[in-house]
Design a protein around this motif. Structure first.
Motif, PDB file in Angstrom:
ATOM      1  N   LEU A 275       0.850  -1.203   0.000  1.00 16.22           N
ATOM      2  CA  LEU A 275       0.000   0.000   0.000  1.00 16.22           C
ATOM      3  C   LEU A 275       0.882   1.249   0.000  1.00 16.22           C
ATOM      4  N   ALA A 276       1.892   1.250   0.873  1.00  9.00           N
ATOM      5  CA  ALA A 276       2.814   2.393   0.943  1.00  9.00           C
ATOM      6  C   ALA A 276       3.518   2.591  -0.398  1.00  9.00           C
ATOM      7  N   GLY A 277       3.934   1.468  -1.017  1.00 13.12           N
ATOM      8  CA  GLY A 277       4.642   1.534  -2.302  1.00 13.12           C
ATOM      9  C   GLY A 277       3.785   2.137  -3.401  1.00 13.12           C
ATOM     10  N   LEU A 278       2.526   1.729  -3.449  1.00 11.02           N
ATOM     11  CA  LEU A 278       1.624   2.251  -4.488  1.00 11.02           C
ATOM     12  C   LEU A 278       1.392   3.748  -4.289  1.00 11.02           C
ATOM     13  N   ILE A 279       1.175   4.153  -3.026  1.00 14.15           N
ATOM     14  CA  ILE A 279       0.907   5.576  -2.748  1.00 14.15           C
ATOM     15  C   ILE A 279       2.120   6.417  -3.148  1.00 14.15           C
ATOM     16  N   GLU A 280       3.301   5.909  -2.837  1.00 11.63           N
ATOM     17  CA  GLU A 280       4.545   6.620  -3.167  1.00 11.63           C
ATOM     18  C   GLU A 280       4.660   6.819  -4.681  1.00 11.63           C
ATOM     19  N   LYS A 281       4.182   5.829  -5.456  1.00  6.85           N
ATOM     20  CA  LYS A 281       4.242   5.919  -6.923  1.00  6.85           C
ATOM     21  C   LYS A 281       3.096   6.783  -7.474  1.00  6.85           C
ATOM     22  N   GLY A 282       2.194   7.253  -6.587  1.00  6.65           N
ATOM     23  CA  GLY A 282       1.050   8.050  -7.059  1.00  6.65           C
ATOM     24  C   GLY A 282      -0.047   7.184  -7.665  1.00  6.65           C
ATOM     25  N   ALA A 283       0.031   5.863  -7.463  1.00  2.44           N
ATOM     26  CA  ALA A 283      -1.013   4.955  -7.960  1.00  2.44           C
ATOM     27  C   ALA A 283      -2.058   4.822  -6.860  1.00  2.44           C
ATOM     28  N   LEU A 284      -3.083   5.715  -6.891  1.00  2.00           N
ATOM     29  CA  LEU A 284      -4.027   5.807  -5.760  1.00  2.00           C
ATOM     30  C   LEU A 284      -5.335   5.069  -6.018  1.00  2.00           C
ATOM     31  N   GLY A 285      -5.345   4.207  -7.062  1.00  2.00           N
ATOM     32  CA  GLY A 285      -6.581   3.469  -7.339  1.00  2.00           C
ATOM     33  C   GLY A 285      -7.315   4.033  -8.536  1.00  2.00           C
ATOM     34  N   GLN A 286      -8.631   3.866  -8.511  1.00  2.00           N
ATOM     35  CA  GLN A 286      -9.460   4.201  -9.675  1.00  2.00           C
ATOM     36  C   GLN A 286      -9.249   5.635 -10.171  1.00  2.00           C
ATOM     37  N   LYS A 287      -9.116   6.598  -9.213  1.00  2.00           N
ATOM     38  CA  LYS A 287      -9.058   8.005  -9.645  1.00  2.00           C
ATOM     39  C   LYS A 287      -7.776   8.332 -10.421  1.00  2.00           C
ATOM     40  N   THR A 288      -6.701   7.545 -10.228  1.00  2.00           N
ATOM     41  CA  THR A 288      -5.457   7.821 -10.970  1.00  2.00           C
ATOM     42  C   THR A 288      -5.243   6.801 -12.094  1.00  2.00           C
ATOM     43  N   GLY A 289      -6.190   5.864 -12.229  1.00  2.00           N
ATOM     44  CA  GLY A 289      -6.081   4.889 -13.323  1.00  2.00           C
ATOM     45  C   GLY A 289      -5.275   3.651 -12.976  1.00  2.00           C
ATOM     46  N   ALA A 290      -4.633   3.636 -11.793  1.00  2.00           N
ATOM     47  CA  ALA A 290      -3.892   2.436 -11.383  1.00  2.00           C
ATOM     48  C   ALA A 290      -3.802   2.375  -9.864  1.00  2.00           C
ATOM     49  N   GLY A 291      -3.864   1.166  -9.331  1.00  2.00           N
ATOM     50  CA  GLY A 291      -3.725   0.913  -7.897  1.00  2.00           C
ATOM     51  C   GLY A 291      -3.387  -0.549  -7.768  1.00  2.00           C
ATOM     52  N   PHE A 292      -4.237  -1.312  -7.114  1.00  4.75           N
ATOM     53  CA  PHE A 292      -4.044  -2.764  -7.098  1.00  4.75           C
ATOM     54  C   PHE A 292      -4.394  -3.337  -8.480  1.00  4.75           C
ATOM     55  N   TYR A 293      -5.224  -2.560  -9.224  1.00  4.18           N
ATOM     56  CA  TYR A 293      -5.583  -2.959 -10.594  1.00  4.18           C
ATOM     57  C   TYR A 293      -5.282  -1.811 -11.544  1.00  4.18           C
ATOM     58  N   LYS A 294      -5.193  -2.167 -12.816  1.00  2.77           N
ATOM     59  CA  LYS A 294      -4.970  -1.138 -13.838  1.00  2.77           C
ATOM     60  C   LYS A 294      -5.725  -1.581 -15.088  1.00  2.77           C
ATOM     61  N   LYS A 295      -6.448  -0.636 -15.692  1.00  3.91           N
ATOM     62  CA  LYS A 295      -7.179  -0.978 -16.916  1.00  3.91           C
ATOM     63  C   LYS A 295      -6.326  -0.572 -18.104  1.00  3.91           C
ATOM     64  N   VAL A 296      -6.045  -1.549 -18.980  1.00  2.00           N
ATOM     65  CA  VAL A 296      -5.286  -1.243 -20.189  1.00  2.00           C
ATOM     66  C   VAL A 296      -6.160  -1.637 -21.369  1.00  2.00           C
ATOM     67  N   GLY A 297      -6.649  -0.633 -22.111  1.00  2.00           N
ATOM     68  CA  GLY A 297      -7.629  -0.930 -23.160  1.00  2.00           C
ATOM     69  C   GLY A 297      -8.848  -1.534 -22.506  1.00  2.00           C
ATOM     70  N   LYS A 298      -9.206  -2.759 -22.950  1.00  2.00           N
ATOM     71  CA  LYS A 298     -10.374  -3.409 -22.356  1.00  2.00           C
ATOM     72  C   LYS A 298      -9.970  -4.393 -21.267  1.00  2.00           C
ATOM     73  N   ASP A 299      -8.655  -4.585 -21.101  1.00  2.00           N
ATOM     74  CA  ASP A 299      -8.177  -5.606 -20.143  1.00  2.00           C
ATOM     75  C   ASP A 299      -7.971  -5.027 -18.757  1.00  2.00           C
ATOM     76  N   ILE A 300      -8.355  -5.823 -17.759  1.00  2.00           N
ATOM     77  CA  ILE A 300      -8.075  -5.447 -16.372  1.00  2.00           C
ATOM     78  C   ILE A 300      -6.832  -6.237 -15.939  1.00  2.00           C
ATOM     79  N   LEU A 301      -5.811  -5.496 -15.549  1.00  2.50           N
ATOM     80  CA  LEU A 301      -4.581  -6.145 -15.072  1.00  2.50           C
ATOM     81  C   LEU A 301      -4.490  -5.997 -13.561  1.00  2.50           C
ATOM     82  N   ARG A 302      -3.790  -6.935 -12.916  1.00  4.36           N
ATOM     83  CA  ARG A 302      -3.629  -6.850 -11.464  1.00  4.36           C
ATOM     84  C   ARG A 302      -2.162  -6.623 -11.111  1.00  4.36           C
TER      85      ARG A 302
END
Length: 803
Positions: A275-302
């Motif tokens: 969690l700390a690592g993701l926040i440090e990278k600015g990956a805050l979840g849905q609002k930034t487009g990436a968190g524990f998941y990331k949508k690339v095109g139509k694919d959901i990546l984890r």
């Protein structure tokens, strides 16, 4: 008699994500609201608020029931408009979670607050008592915490938190307003960090992350294990964190780290490395487009935590739980927990661990965080989307047995904390009763007694409030006096004055058995009651006609066999419309196709604000066949007559035609009213549990006022020139490639019905005449291969086929 707390206007301070959405929801329930923020540094002073209100129209899920209502939010800033506060009866502060900022704002607004106004802070975890300290003495008794959950329109939970100086009647008044006018479920919380839902819910998410790491499970697998199949929100654990925002979650966790050093579970509140690592990278979840998941095109990546910070940190998602675990989760609670606990499958062991952790946690903390176990279970249901709260599940699975298993795991060092279970769990009244919820009330660990539910007058408006396991609450489908019943409908009365018809079929689909039951209900009501309410105790009014139930007839006799069934349904609608007593539709959730037609033929509709109403038959290649199009034609004639004798009927028909031809569904009761399926005289109710009370009151009022059914009469139609005009416009859409040939054919059938067929414009017709045209097209479409494709597609996949 105590004077009623009137809320004429509410002020919301702070136009951030929560403040703006709280203001939007107040507008949804027709409460006037003024939204404040800081003056903008350049441009118009209300710039910050204006931008926030514009943002509401783009948000998904939509915060507004009708986007046009954004204009109803009054805009203000602290520099020019503090005087507006003097007219507000309730002031909700919803600025950022910073104690110093909040205290500074309170000092600024205090001189402008009306002497009777209630002031409440929407905070998810700051101490309400500390916030109160800066307020003038005369405001402190009228100050408390109010915690809306995000998104405020859809989340049922609101937590109210008193301080030691809050006057009890202030909380009672606010609870009544939030329940009836805002339509929420209220849980009273103690002023402890993160209150009830976030305290238990976020602690549970932290525990899940710890156990997931222990068992080496990926985020997508954990979400499948902790989602719908476990009886929790479909977003599971990590997806929920992404939606909430990882920064928001970390903030709630930090409140626990800062304020709960003495908590026996303190060790589990450490921010997980990932969690700390993701926040440090600015990956805050849905609002930034990436968190524990990331949508690339139509694919959901984890996320693959091992690779965090590298190029290939996100990998394909979609892992599902083992079939054997899935089978365990379908068992009754007692068998389910026993199987999970005894299984050697790591997924099953993980599930037993997180359930045990949650039982352990709520037992240890009950005395501190909530008045009774009821608050904890409702908070988890309403705030986190669980089907059952932790105490309910524990009780349903066998209180003493499960308590023994938890104690064994504590002794074996398997639990997240070594704290023993409190004594009340295993000895005394709870052990004797077999759990914390009883018909007398729910267990208060602080008071050592079972305490009944609130008896505030507002709850007398809920004949069947949401109930908890063990309380033996009345089941609405078994309550009252039964007057008639078949396999798919129950006709009954609660008070001996108003008849209630409850459709019990799946999705409350309308089959011949339901049609028969509705007609029977009208007859019974006419035979000595004040009227009839059509109401069912869940989130579906009726999802339409049951096409499958007509399949055997269709296979044997083709569309000729369907025509008489269709006529019976149309006759039932007219029987309801012309009943000698008022028939009121109590609409909640889905009212689609035949469900919409049933509602529009009633004398009045009382709709829950979250009602989704529409004629959707074209999706299965059919047209409305139970009088829906006849209703559209009749309403157009009535509106034209009310507007102007020489009015062009087509002008009034256009919207109704389009709504049916495009299968348009109102995404709230207010939008349903705009489309024309609800009228201005219909009632919109904010709280789902008050629907039956209000609908019954409408029946009684109409009966007392000497109700007479409408007089059967003829009305004018647009005729063949109207049909030609509509078909011309749809043909352009077909030729431009916007609609298919079959869509054009369906639109032509709809035009034929709403315009009255091959007659001169202005010809006078009856409802029966139009229904015959409706029936003819409905049956001929059943024989159409393109329609059959659509019906089969819908029955097989549940999705519309475009052909």
């Amino acid at each position: 008699m105590s004077s009623k707390f009137q809320v004429r206007k509410v002020a919301v301070l702070g136009a951030g994500v929560m403040g703006a959405q709280i203001a939007a929801h107040l507008v949804n329930v027709k409460v006037p609201v003024v939204l404040f923020d800081l003056p903008a540094k350049e441009g118009p002073k209300n710039g910050i608020v204006t931008k926030a209100i514009d943002g509401l129209k783009k948000l998904k899920p939509a915060p507004l029931g009708d986007a046009a209502d954004a204009a109803l939010i009054q805009q203000a800033n602290y520099e020019e408009h503090l005087d507006l506060l003097k007219d507000c009866d309730l002031i909700i502060e919803a600025i950022a979670e910073r104690m110093d900022w909040k205290l500074d704002l309170y000092t600024k607004v205090a001189p402008y607050i009306a002497p009777h106004a209630i002031v409440a802070s929407n905070t998810s975890g700051l101490s309400i008592t500390k916030l109160a300290e800066v307020l003038p003495e005369e405001i402190k008794p009228r100050f408390c915490g109010i915690h809306f959950f995000n998104p405020p329109r859809y989340m049922y939970l609101v937590e109210l938190i008193p301080t030691p100086t809050t006057r009890p009647e202030i909380l009672d008044q606010l609870e009544a307003f939030v329940t009836t006018s805002v339509g929420k479920g209220v849980v009273r919380a103690k002023d402890t960090p993160n209150f009830v839902a976030n305290r238990v819910g976020i602690a549970g998410m932290m525990a899940t992350m710890i156990e997931a790491e222990k068992f080496g499970l990926s985020v997508d697998l954990v979400d499948d294990l902790t989602g719908k199949k476990l009886g929790r929100a479909s977003s599971g654990t990590f997806r929920t964190a992404d939606v909430v925002g990882l920064d928001t979650m970390a903030h709630v966790v930090k409140t626990m780290q800062d304020n709960l050093q003495a908590d026996p579970f303190y060790g589990t509140y450490a921010t997980p490395k990932v969690l700390a690592g993701l926040i440090e990278k600015g990956a805050l979840g849905q609002k930034t487009g990436a968190g524990f998941y990331k949508k690339v095109g139509k694919d959901i990546l984890r996320l693959d935590p091992e690779k965090l910070g590298t190029e290939g940190a996100y990998v394909p998602a979609g892992k599902k739980m083992d079939e054997i675990v899935s089978r365990m989760l379908k068992k009754a609670p007692a068998d389910r927990l026993k199987l999970l606990r005894e299984s050697s499958n790591p997924q099953a062991q993980f599930l037993w661990s997180i359930l045990r952790d949650s039982f352990h946690y709520v037992a240890v903390h009950l005395a501190d965080i909530a008045d009774t176990a009821r608050e904890v279970d409702f908070a988890m249901r309403w705030g986190f989307g669980s089907q059952q709260g932790p105490f309910e599940l524990w009780q349903a699975a066998g209180w003493t047995q499960v308590a023994g298993w938890i104690a064994e795991d504590i002794a074996a060092g398997k639990t997240l904390s070594s704290a023993p279970l409190p004594a009340w769990v295993t000895e005394g009244p709870v052990a004797t009763a077999g759990g914390v919820h009883t018909p007398e009330g729910s267990w208060s660990a602080a008071d050592g007694a079972f305490k009944p539910r609130s008896n505030l007058p507002v709850y007398a408006r809920q004949p069947f409030p949401e109930a908890l396991v063990g309380t033996n609450a009345a089941d609405p489908l078994k309550a009252g006096t039964e007057l008639f019943k078949n396999d798919e409908i129950r006709v009954w009365t609660l008070d001996g004055q108003v008849v209630i018809a409850s459709i019990t079929a799946k999705l409350h689909l309308i089959s011949p058995a339901v049609t028969e039951g509705l007609v029977k209900a009208v007859e019974i009501a006419e035979g000595g009651y004040q009227g009839l309410v059509v109401w069912s105790p869940d989130d579906v009014f009726s999802a339409g006609a049951n096409l499958e139930s007509l399949m055997p007839v269709f296979m044997k006799l083709g569309s000729k066999g369907i025509a008489p069934e269709e006529k019976k349904l149309q006759d039932a609608m007219l029987r309801i419309r012309y009943a000698q007593v008022p028939v009121v539709a109590a609409v909640r959730g889905l009212a689609l196709g035949g469900g919409c037609e049933l509602a529009v033929h009633c004398a009045r509709r009382v709709a829950h604000v979250e009602s989704y109403i529409g004629l959707v038959e074209v999706g299965v290649g059919l047209i409305p066949g139970a009088g829906g199009l006849t209703y559209i034609a009749r309403r157009a004639a009535e509106m034209a007559a009310a507007g102007n004798a020489n009015a062009d009927l087509l002008m009034f028909l256009k919207d109704g035609f389009l709504s049916a031809a495009t299968a348009k569904v109102g995404t709230s009761a207010h939008e349903g009213r705009k489309i024309g399926y609800l009228l201005d005289s219909d009632v919109i109710v904010p709280n789902k549990d008050e629907l039956l009370h209000v609908a019954s009151a409408q029946v009684r009022a109409m009966a007392e006022s000497g109700y007479r059914p409408p007089v059967k009469s003829t009305f004018p139609v647009a005729g063949r020139s109207g049909i030609a005009s509509i078909k011309g416009q749809v043909a352009n859409m077909r030729d431009g490639g916007f609609v298919s040939d079959h869509d054009y054919h369906l639109a032509s059938c709809i035009a034929d019905v709403v315009c009255g067929g091959e007659v001169e414009a202005g010809s006078m017709v009856t409802e029966e005449y139009l229904m015959a045209i409706e029936r003819k097209h409905f049956c001929s479409l059943l024989d159409n291969p393109k329609t059959q494709e659509r019906i089969m597609g819908m029955l097989q996949t549940g999705k519309p086929v475009r052909n």
